[in-house]
Design an enzyme around this catalytic site. Structure first.
Site, mmCIF file in Angstrom:
data_model
loop_
_atom_site.group_PDB
_atom_site.id
_atom_site.type_symbol
_atom_site.label_atom_id
_atom_site.label_comp_id
_atom_site.label_asym_id
_atom_site.label_seq_id
_atom_site.Cartn_x
_atom_site.Cartn_y
_atom_site.Cartn_z
ATOM 1 N N ARG A 161 0.844 -1.215 0.000
ATOM 2 C CA ARG A 161 0.000 0.000 0.000
ATOM 3 C C ARG A 161 0.874 1.257 0.000
ATOM 4 N NH1 ARG A 161 -2.675 -3.960 -0.649
ATOM 5 N NH2 ARG A 161 -4.481 -4.616 0.578
ATOM 6 N N SER A 245 -10.732 0.027 3.844
ATOM 7 C CA SER A 245 -9.956 -0.293 5.047
ATOM 8 C C SER A 245 -9.357 0.997 5.591
ATOM 9 C CB SER A 245 -8.812 -1.243 4.721
ATOM 10 O OG SER A 245 -9.317 -2.391 4.107
ATOM 11 N N GLU A 341 -4.661 4.215 6.722
ATOM 12 C CA GLU A 341 -4.234 4.060 5.327
ATOM 13 C C GLU A 341 -4.588 5.282 4.474
ATOM 14 O OE1 GLU A 341 -4.973 0.231 3.030
ATOM 15 O OE2 GLU A 341 -6.311 1.598 1.978
HETATM 16 P P1 FAD Z 1 -8.284 9.843 -4.034
HETATM 17 O O1 FAD Z 1 -8.929 9.391 -2.783
HETATM 18 O O2 FAD Z 1 -8.923 10.919 -4.800
HETATM 19 O O3 FAD Z 1 -6.776 10.251 -3.712
HETATM 20 C C1 FAD Z 1 -5.959 9.429 -2.915
HETATM 21 C C2 FAD Z 1 -4.536 10.015 -2.932
HETATM 22 O O4 FAD Z 1 -3.973 9.887 -4.235
HETATM 23 C C3 FAD Z 1 -4.487 11.510 -2.602
HETATM 24 O O5 FAD Z 1 -3.276 11.774 -1.949
HETATM 25 C C4 FAD Z 1 -4.471 12.167 -3.962
HETATM 26 O O6 FAD Z 1 -3.862 13.440 -3.940
HETATM 27 C C5 FAD Z 1 -3.639 11.176 -4.748
HETATM 28 N N1 FAD Z 1 -3.955 11.157 -6.179
HETATM 29 C C6 FAD Z 1 -5.163 10.898 -6.743
HETATM 30 N N2 FAD Z 1 -5.053 10.962 -8.084
HETATM 31 C C7 FAD Z 1 -3.756 11.268 -8.353
HETATM 32 C C8 FAD Z 1 -3.017 11.489 -9.561
HETATM 33 N N3 FAD Z 1 -3.587 11.398 -10.772
HETATM 34 N N4 FAD Z 1 -1.704 11.820 -9.463
HETATM 35 C C9 FAD Z 1 -1.106 11.928 -8.252
HETATM 36 N N5 FAD Z 1 -1.748 11.740 -7.084
HETATM 37 C C10 FAD Z 1 -3.063 11.403 -7.146
HETATM 38 N N6 FAD Z 1 -7.794 0.253 -1.801
HETATM 39 C C11 FAD Z 1 -7.061 -0.851 -2.044
HETATM 40 O O7 FAD Z 1 -5.830 -0.772 -2.201
HETATM 41 N N7 FAD Z 1 -7.638 -2.080 -2.137
HETATM 42 C C12 FAD Z 1 -8.967 -2.251 -1.966
HETATM 43 O O8 FAD Z 1 -9.450 -3.372 -2.061
HETATM 44 C C13 FAD Z 1 -9.771 -1.100 -1.676
HETATM 45 N N8 FAD Z 1 -11.089 -1.227 -1.469
HETATM 46 C C14 FAD Z 1 -11.840 -0.121 -1.151
HETATM 47 C C15 FAD Z 1 -13.215 -0.300 -0.915
HETATM 48 C C16 FAD Z 1 -14.009 0.809 -0.620
HETATM 49 C C17 FAD Z 1 -15.487 0.602 -0.353
HETATM 50 C C18 FAD Z 1 -13.429 2.096 -0.576
HETATM 51 C C19 FAD Z 1 -14.289 3.288 -0.308
HETATM 52 C C20 FAD Z 1 -12.074 2.272 -0.793
HETATM 53 C C21 FAD Z 1 -11.259 1.155 -1.076
HETATM 54 N N9 FAD Z 1 -9.874 1.274 -1.309
HETATM 55 C C22 FAD Z 1 -9.122 0.159 -1.606
HETATM 56 C C23 FAD Z 1 -9.233 2.594 -1.215
HETATM 57 C C24 FAD Z 1 -9.297 3.413 -2.534
HETATM 58 O O9 FAD Z 1 -10.361 2.989 -3.321
HETATM 59 C C25 FAD Z 1 -8.001 3.322 -3.337
HETATM 60 O O10 FAD Z 1 -6.909 3.767 -2.591
HETATM 61 C C26 FAD Z 1 -8.079 4.140 -4.643
HETATM 62 O O11 FAD Z 1 -6.957 3.876 -5.440
HETATM 63 C C27 FAD Z 1 -8.178 5.648 -4.398
HETATM 64 O O12 FAD Z 1 -8.454 6.254 -5.640
HETATM 65 P P2 FAD Z 1 -9.094 7.696 -5.753
HETATM 66 O O13 FAD Z 1 -9.089 8.072 -7.186
HETATM 67 O O14 FAD Z 1 -10.399 7.716 -5.072
HETATM 68 O O15 FAD Z 1 -8.016 8.561 -4.960
HETATM 69 P P1 NAP Z 2 -10.336 -10.411 4.750
HETATM 70 O O1 NAP Z 2 -10.372 -11.331 3.576
HETATM 71 O O2 NAP Z 2 -11.414 -10.515 5.780
HETATM 72 O O3 NAP Z 2 -8.909 -10.524 5.446
HETATM 73 C C1 NAP Z 2 -8.581 -9.751 6.582
HETATM 74 C C2 NAP Z 2 -7.144 -9.350 6.472
HETATM 75 O O4 NAP Z 2 -6.320 -10.484 6.513
HETATM 76 C C3 NAP Z 2 -6.895 -8.632 5.180
HETATM 77 O O5 NAP Z 2 -6.621 -7.307 5.476
HETATM 78 C C4 NAP Z 2 -5.764 -9.374 4.504
HETATM 79 O O6 NAP Z 2 -4.614 -8.595 4.271
HETATM 80 C C5 NAP Z 2 -5.390 -10.480 5.459
HETATM 81 N N1 NAP Z 2 -5.456 -11.753 4.712
HETATM 82 C C6 NAP Z 2 -6.512 -12.566 4.621
HETATM 83 N N2 NAP Z 2 -6.195 -13.671 3.913
HETATM 84 C C7 NAP Z 2 -4.916 -13.519 3.539
HETATM 85 C C8 NAP Z 2 -4.027 -14.329 2.791
HETATM 86 N N3 NAP Z 2 -4.401 -15.520 2.278
HETATM 87 N N4 NAP Z 2 -2.780 -13.873 2.576
HETATM 88 C C9 NAP Z 2 -2.405 -12.707 3.070
HETATM 89 N N5 NAP Z 2 -3.206 -11.895 3.787
HETATM 90 C C10 NAP Z 2 -4.444 -12.306 4.029
HETATM 91 O O7 NAP Z 2 -10.276 -8.903 4.224
HETATM 92 P P2 NAP Z 2 -11.370 -7.999 3.534
HETATM 93 O O8 NAP Z 2 -11.525 -6.773 4.317
HETATM 94 O O9 NAP Z 2 -12.598 -8.780 3.177
HETATM 95 O O10 NAP Z 2 -10.643 -7.581 2.195
HETATM 96 C C11 NAP Z 2 -10.370 -8.503 1.194
HETATM 97 C C12 NAP Z 2 -9.266 -7.963 0.303
HETATM 98 O O11 NAP Z 2 -9.659 -6.695 -0.247
HETATM 99 C C13 NAP Z 2 -7.970 -7.710 1.063
HETATM 100 O O12 NAP Z 2 -6.890 -8.000 0.215
HETATM 101 C C14 NAP Z 2 -8.001 -6.239 1.354
HETATM 102 O O13 NAP Z 2 -6.716 -5.648 1.420
HETATM 103 C C15 NAP Z 2 -8.769 -5.679 0.170
HETATM 104 N N6 NAP Z 2 -9.513 -4.489 0.594
HETATM 105 C C16 NAP Z 2 -8.804 -3.346 0.775
HETATM 106 C C17 NAP Z 2 -9.445 -2.190 1.155
HETATM 107 C C18 NAP Z 2 -8.676 -0.894 1.303
HETATM 108 O O14 NAP Z 2 -9.295 0.134 1.443
HETATM 109 N N7 NAP Z 2 -7.379 -0.921 1.266
HETATM 110 C C19 NAP Z 2 -10.815 -2.196 1.371
HETATM 111 C C20 NAP Z 2 -11.498 -3.391 1.211
HETATM 112 C C21 NAP Z 2 -10.844 -4.541 0.816
HETATM 113 P P3 NAP Z 2 -4.428 -7.664 2.949
HETATM 114 O O15 NAP Z 2 -5.320 -6.498 3.200
HETATM 115 O O16 NAP Z 2 -2.989 -7.314 3.025
HETATM 116 O O17 NAP Z 2 -4.802 -8.460 1.745
#
Ligand code: FAD
Ligand code: NAP
Length: 345
Positions: A161, A245, A341
């Site tokens: 991340r 998250s 995050e």
């Molecule tokens: P923004 O929120 O608009 O910006 C985030 C940051 O990036 C800010 O610092 C902004 O300045 C910068 N930024 C945005 N665009 C640019 C650009 N073009 N150039 C330079 N900087 C920029 N994330 C995960 O990693 N995995 C997931 O599974 C995941 N699931 C999510 C589920 C939900 C329901 C929600 C609400 C969020 C989730 N996220 C997840 C977090 C989020 O969706 C990601 O981080 C996504 O990439 C953010 O994109 P955004 O365009 O909304 O960025």
């Molecule tokens: P989940 O499957 O309930 O798992 C809980 C946590 O355990 C996760 O954060 C995941 O880490 C870790 N995990 C579970 N199984 C794993 C495996 N086999 N190997 C390594 N790590 C494992 O999580 P969830 O909330 O439903 O999300 C599912 C996936 O979507 C995850 O990968 C999560 O990162 C991603 N997600 C991200 C965001 C965000 O905003 N960043 C939001 C929603 C979902 P990791 O997170 O490192 O995978």
């Protein structure tokens, strides 16, 4: 609110009511370049889909809203394709277009909100896949040298991340990012014979088996399974404000993990390639008693303790104070530090 300012409530998925004093929609690379040529040193805030942000106050610098859409194939062979995608393109729409075109590799990242341009910023990841594995290069405006920069994936310092885009700023306060991403180039597989399904994560294999039945598993089956799992576990920001998250999973040294395991045998732990161990932050928060807890306008989602939610009429400051209490309680109980995050402004 001052009359010329713009309300950003609809532009951040938490739905916090803050405003921007200046707002510039950016619909092409040319518009981005023109903006920076005209105002090379002006401070700005780069906004994508607003799905990884906690806005705690009004934004008093120009908001550049990255809205350029579209993608094109730049190179193609029998086995691979190189696709360049505009920063403002909606991430999930691109993943769906990949599936429709037979381009493989991003299927596990279906339904992540936000824009393509933000995907490298935190190296989005889910279900065992990180976007870095498919990124070839990035075109960004370099605000330090006032020109376009090309960054190869190896230049981006991708981590869990994390990336160079979260670390290079023009100011000490770290509010002015050096790079503004304009286009992301993905190298994707075309040849299904070279593709391997990644279904070893959690419930994915079981869900894929249910969907695919006796058929050979395809990327479409995986995306469908991921969409189904995510929809059942995560709140829809249109209905309940959230940024996914809220806390990163902490990564600790192997010795620390060993001690914790001896004390808490059910603590979920995931050994990393470098010998460190990832701990599920959601489990720590649940054990600390916060799952489903509501305090005023904010709370912890009842189906997933890693997700903080905004019920409406609250503020980013209120959310951050709540998050701080969660961190302190988790630290007090387990001696493990967890950190947010999303980007906090
Ligand atoms: P923004 O929120 O608009 O910006 C985030 C940051 O990036 C800010 O610092 C902004 O300045 C910068 N930024 C945005 N665009 C640019 C650009 N073009 N150039 C330079 N900087 C920029 N994330 C995960 O990693 N995995 C997931 O599974 C995941 N699931 C999510 C589920 C939900 C329901 C929600 C609400 C969020 C989730 N996220 C997840 C977090 C989020 O969706 C990601 O981080 C996504 O990439 C953010 O994109 P955004 O365009 O909304 O960025
Ligand atoms: P989940 O499957 O309930 O798992 C809980 C946590 O355990 C996760 O954060 C995941 O880490 C870790 N995990 C579970 N199984 C794993 C495996 N086999 N190997 C390594 N790590 C494992 O999580 P969830 O909330 O439903 O999300 C599912 C996936 O979507 C995850 O990968 C999560 O990162 C991603 N997600 C991200 C965001 C965000 O905003 N960043 C939001 C929603 C979902 P990791 O997170 O490192 O995978």
């Amino acid at each position: 609110m001052n009359p010329s300012s713009i309300d950003l409530t609809a532009f951040n998925t938490f739905g916090f009511a803050v405003s921007a004093s200046q707002y510039v929609p950016v619909r092409s690379a040319r518009e981005l370049q023109n903006y920076f040529k005209a105002a090379p040193d002006a401070p700005c805030f780069v906004l994508g889909g607003g799905s990884n942000l906690v806005l705690t106050r009004d934004i008093d610098v120009t908001v550049l809203h990255m809205l350029a859409q579209g993608f094109a194939v730049y190179e193609e062979s029998d086995s691979h394709v190189l696709v360049g995608v505009q920063a403002g393109h909606v991430w999930h729409d691109f993943v769906m277009s990949c599936l429709n075109n037979g381009w493989l590799g991003l299927e596990n990242l279906a339904l992540i909100p936000g824009s393509v341009g933000a995907s490298p910023v935190q190296n989005i990841g889910a279900y065992g896949v990180e976007v870095k594995d498919c990124i070839s290069k990035i075109k960004a405006w370099d605000r330090l040298h006032h020109k376009w920069a090309w960054l190869a994936a190896a230049d981006c310092a991708f981590g869990y991340r994390d990336s160079v885009f979260k670390h290079q700023f023009l100011d000490d306060a770290r509010t002015q990012p050096r790079y503004v991403i304009s286009k992301v180039f993905f190298k994707l597989l075309k040849d299904p014979a070279l593709w391997q399904a990644k279904i070893g994560y959690g419930d994915v294999a079981a869900c894929v088996a249910q969907i695919a039945g006796d058929a050979v598993v395809t990327a479409q089956h995986i995306a469908q399974a991921i969409i189904q799992i995510r929809s059942s576990k995560l709140p829809d920001p249109q209905v309940l404000g959230n940024a996914g998250s809220f806390f990163k999973n902490p990564i600790v040294a192997a010795q620390v993990a060993q001690k914790l395991k001896a004390q808490y045998s059910t603590m979920p732990m995931y050994p990393q390639a470098d010998g460190t161990v990832k701990i599920a932050a959601g489990w720590l928060i649940e054990q600390a008693g916060f799952k489903g807890l509501r305090e005023g306008a904010v709370g912890v989602y009842d189906k997933q303790a890693l997700v903080l939610v905004h019920y409406g009429q609250g503020s980013g400051l209120e959310l951050m104070a709540f998050a701080q209490r969660i961190c302190a309680k988790v630290f007090e109980q387990f001696g493990v530090q967890i950190a947010p995050e999303p980007i906090v402004y």
